[in-house]
Design a protein around this motif. Structure first.
Motif, mmCIF file in Angstrom:
data_model
loop_
_atom_site.group_PDB
_atom_site.id
_atom_site.type_symbol
_atom_site.label_atom_id
_atom_site.label_comp_id
_atom_site.label_asym_id
_atom_site.label_seq_id
_atom_site.Cartn_x
_atom_site.Cartn_y
_atom_site.Cartn_z
ATOM 1 N N PRO A 242 -1.888 5.083 21.859
ATOM 2 C CA PRO A 242 -1.709 5.238 20.413
ATOM 3 C C PRO A 242 -3.061 5.351 19.716
ATOM 4 C CG PRO A 242 -0.423 3.403 21.224
ATOM 5 C CD PRO A 242 -1.310 3.829 22.337
ATOM 6 N N LEU A 243 -3.193 6.330 18.831
ATOM 7 C CA LEU A 243 -4.445 6.556 18.118
ATOM 8 C C LEU A 243 -4.382 6.094 16.664
ATOM 9 C CD1 LEU A 243 -5.123 10.179 19.391
ATOM 10 C CD2 LEU A 243 -6.052 8.043 20.287
ATOM 11 N N LYS A 244 -3.224 6.313 16.023
ATOM 12 C CA LYS A 244 -3.125 5.985 14.608
ATOM 13 C C LYS A 244 -1.679 5.643 14.255
ATOM 14 C CE LYS A 244 -3.595 9.289 11.352
ATOM 15 N NZ LYS A 244 -4.234 10.221 10.422
ATOM 16 N N LEU A 245 -1.502 4.595 13.483
ATOM 17 C CA LEU A 245 -0.203 4.210 12.947
ATOM 18 C C LEU A 245 -0.264 4.469 11.452
ATOM 19 C CD1 LEU A 245 2.585 2.816 13.376
ATOM 20 C CD2 LEU A 245 1.440 0.667 12.946
ATOM 21 N N PHE A 246 0.645 5.295 10.933
ATOM 22 C CA PHE A 246 0.575 5.656 9.528
ATOM 23 C C PHE A 246 1.972 5.838 8.954
ATOM 24 C CE2 PHE A 246 0.650 9.549 11.940
ATOM 25 C CZ PHE A 246 1.424 10.424 11.201
ATOM 26 N N THR A 247 2.049 5.893 7.640
ATOM 27 C CA THR A 247 3.300 6.220 6.965
ATOM 28 C C THR A 247 3.132 7.580 6.312
ATOM 29 O OG1 THR A 247 2.597 5.044 4.978
ATOM 30 C CG2 THR A 247 3.952 3.826 6.529
ATOM 31 N N ASN A 248 4.169 8.396 6.405
ATOM 32 C CA ASN A 248 4.097 9.716 5.783
ATOM 33 C C ASN A 248 4.455 9.626 4.308
ATOM 34 O OD1 ASN A 248 6.861 9.427 5.853
ATOM 35 N ND2 ASN A 248 7.237 11.129 7.228
ATOM 36 N N PHE B 247 -0.127 14.049 19.690
ATOM 37 C CA PHE B 247 1.267 14.217 19.310
ATOM 38 C C PHE B 247 1.590 13.213 18.216
ATOM 39 C CE2 PHE B 247 1.010 15.393 23.783
ATOM 40 C CZ PHE B 247 1.658 16.623 23.792
ATOM 41 N N THR B 248 2.513 13.573 17.331
ATOM 42 C CA THR B 248 2.997 12.650 16.317
ATOM 43 C C THR B 248 4.419 12.254 16.682
ATOM 44 O OG1 THR B 248 1.640 13.703 14.642
ATOM 45 C CG2 THR B 248 3.416 12.314 13.861
ATOM 46 N N ALA B 249 4.648 10.953 16.811
ATOM 47 C CA ALA B 249 5.954 10.441 17.235
ATOM 48 C C ALA B 249 6.504 9.488 16.193
ATOM 49 C CB ALA B 249 5.818 9.720 18.571
ATOM 50 N N GLY B 250 7.812 9.479 16.063
ATOM 51 C CA GLY B 250 8.478 8.482 15.243
ATOM 52 C C GLY B 250 8.627 7.195 16.040
ATOM 53 N N ILE B 251 8.866 6.094 15.351
ATOM 54 C CA ILE B 251 9.021 4.795 16.016
ATOM 55 C C ILE B 251 10.370 4.208 15.625
ATOM 56 C CG2 ILE B 251 7.941 2.577 16.457
ATOM 57 C CD1 ILE B 251 5.520 3.550 14.977
ATOM 58 N N VAL B 252 11.055 3.624 16.581
ATOM 59 C CA VAL B 252 12.292 2.897 16.296
ATOM 60 C C VAL B 252 11.888 1.474 15.944
ATOM 61 C CG1 VAL B 252 14.487 2.099 17.226
ATOM 62 C CG2 VAL B 252 13.625 4.347 17.853
ATOM 63 N N GLN C 14 0.839 -1.180 0.000
ATOM 64 C CA GLN C 14 0.000 0.000 0.000
ATOM 65 C C GLN C 14 0.879 1.236 0.000
ATOM 66 O OE1 GLN C 14 -2.464 -0.176 3.432
ATOM 67 N NE2 GLN C 14 -3.404 -2.100 2.873
ATOM 68 N N LYS C 15 0.394 2.292 -0.665
ATOM 69 C CA LYS C 15 1.166 3.523 -0.688
ATOM 70 C C LYS C 15 1.062 4.243 0.653
ATOM 71 C CE LYS C 15 2.162 7.469 -3.507
ATOM 72 N NZ LYS C 15 1.908 8.170 -4.715
ATOM 73 N N ASN C 16 -0.156 4.477 1.126
ATOM 74 C CA ASN C 16 -0.361 5.118 2.420
ATOM 75 C C ASN C 16 -1.022 4.126 3.361
ATOM 76 O OD1 ASN C 16 0.657 7.569 1.600
ATOM 77 N ND2 ASN C 16 -1.304 8.306 0.875
ATOM 78 N N VAL C 17 -0.454 3.968 4.527
ATOM 79 C CA VAL C 17 -0.990 3.047 5.522
ATOM 80 C C VAL C 17 -1.605 3.866 6.643
ATOM 81 C CG1 VAL C 17 -0.408 1.241 7.161
ATOM 82 C CG2 VAL C 17 0.763 1.342 4.975
ATOM 83 N N ASN C 18 -2.857 3.586 6.983
ATOM 84 C CA ASN C 18 -3.531 4.217 8.110
ATOM 85 C C ASN C 18 -4.180 3.125 8.940
ATOM 86 O OD1 ASN C 18 -3.007 6.960 7.707
ATOM 87 N ND2 ASN C 18 -4.594 7.099 6.148
ATOM 88 N N ILE C 19 -3.611 2.836 10.089
ATOM 89 C CA ILE C 19 -4.158 1.838 10.998
ATOM 90 C C ILE C 19 -4.677 2.589 12.211
ATOM 91 C CG2 ILE C 19 -3.624 -0.185 12.393
ATOM 92 C CD1 ILE C 19 -1.366 -0.711 10.283
ATOM 93 N N LEU C 20 -5.989 2.551 12.424
ATOM 94 C CA LEU C 20 -6.626 3.335 13.471
ATOM 95 C C LEU C 20 -6.901 2.502 14.711
ATOM 96 C CD1 LEU C 20 -9.262 5.238 11.332
ATOM 97 C CD2 LEU C 20 -7.083 6.093 12.154
ATOM 98 N N ASN C 21 -6.968 3.179 15.840
ATOM 99 C CA ASN C 21 -7.358 2.574 17.100
ATOM 100 C C ASN C 21 -8.734 3.141 17.453
ATOM 101 O OD1 ASN C 21 -7.589 1.457 19.606
ATOM 102 N ND2 ASN C 21 -5.728 2.348 20.439
ATOM 103 N N LYS C 22 -9.784 2.532 16.926
ATOM 104 C CA LYS C 22 -11.145 3.020 17.156
ATOM 105 C C LYS C 22 -11.566 2.838 18.602
ATOM 106 C CE LYS C 22 -12.547 2.085 12.443
ATOM 107 N NZ LYS C 22 -13.450 1.327 11.580
ATOM 108 N N ARG C 23 -11.032 1.844 19.256
ATOM 109 C CA ARG C 23 -11.377 1.564 20.646
ATOM 110 C C ARG C 23 -10.932 2.706 21.575
ATOM 111 N NH1 ARG C 23 -15.172 -1.476 22.860
ATOM 112 N NH2 ARG C 23 -14.758 -1.435 25.066
ATOM 113 N N ALA C 24 -9.820 3.349 21.234
ATOM 114 C CA ALA C 24 -9.301 4.436 22.075
ATOM 115 C C ALA C 24 -10.267 5.611 22.089
ATOM 116 C CB ALA C 24 -7.938 4.882 21.577
ATOM 117 N N ARG C 25 -10.875 5.925 20.969
ATOM 118 C CA ARG C 25 -11.814 7.050 20.912
ATOM 119 C C ARG C 25 -13.087 6.749 21.689
ATOM 120 N NH1 ARG C 25 -9.362 10.519 17.690
ATOM 121 N NH2 ARG C 25 -8.142 9.767 15.965
#
Length: 150
Positions: free
Chosen positions: A104-110, A22-27, A2-13
């Protein structure tokens, strides 16, 4: 892939009231980014916790890469989050003093293909708040149906 990945955490909302985002990078280890780009990740059960002055995402599930060899990654492990010192200090202060949680609310690729994690400083909802939010969703859905019919 996939070009853009958006994995949401609907349970958190549903479970939390989000105060700040906040937007954070991941190691990440070698094959983890390949699995994320394939969309094989889940953040519904994960949470963030401080270890010293560093912030870690715990219980984040990233499926093992299908074409990986003996150097494949573990599916559930602690992953360090990258934020500014000022943001980390503010988050640590609010978590300790006010009893808030970081979820965590959303895991995505920029656009460069780098994996990012959107985290939220959250306050837990009570059961009556959850019922109220469900009622709001139902009324909004009904209004949208009525608007669509006209």
């Amino acid at each position: 892939m996939q070009k853009n990945v958006n994995i949401l955490n609907k349970r958190a909302r549903f479970d939390y009231e989000i105060l700040e985002k906040f937007t954070a990078g991941i190691v990440l280890a070698g094959t983890e980014i390949k699995s994320i780009r394939l969309g094989k990740a889940n953040i519904t059960e994960s949470f963030c916790e401080f270890s010293g002055t560093e912030l870690f995402a715990i219980n984040t599930y990233i499926e093992e890469y299908a074409f990986g060899n003996q150097f494949n990654h573990k599916s559930r492990s602690e992953r360090k989050l990258l934020l500014n010192k000022r943001e980390l200090k503010g988050l640590a202060r609010s978590v300790q003093a006010k009893g808030l949680t970081i979820v965590p609310l959303k895991l995505f690729t920029n656009e460069k293909g780098i994996a990012k994690l959107e985290i939220g400083l959250c306050k837990g909802k009570k059961t009556y708040d959850k019922r109220e939010s469900l009622k709001e969703q139902d009324t909004k859905r009904d209004l949208d149906r009525i608007k669509k019919s006209f």
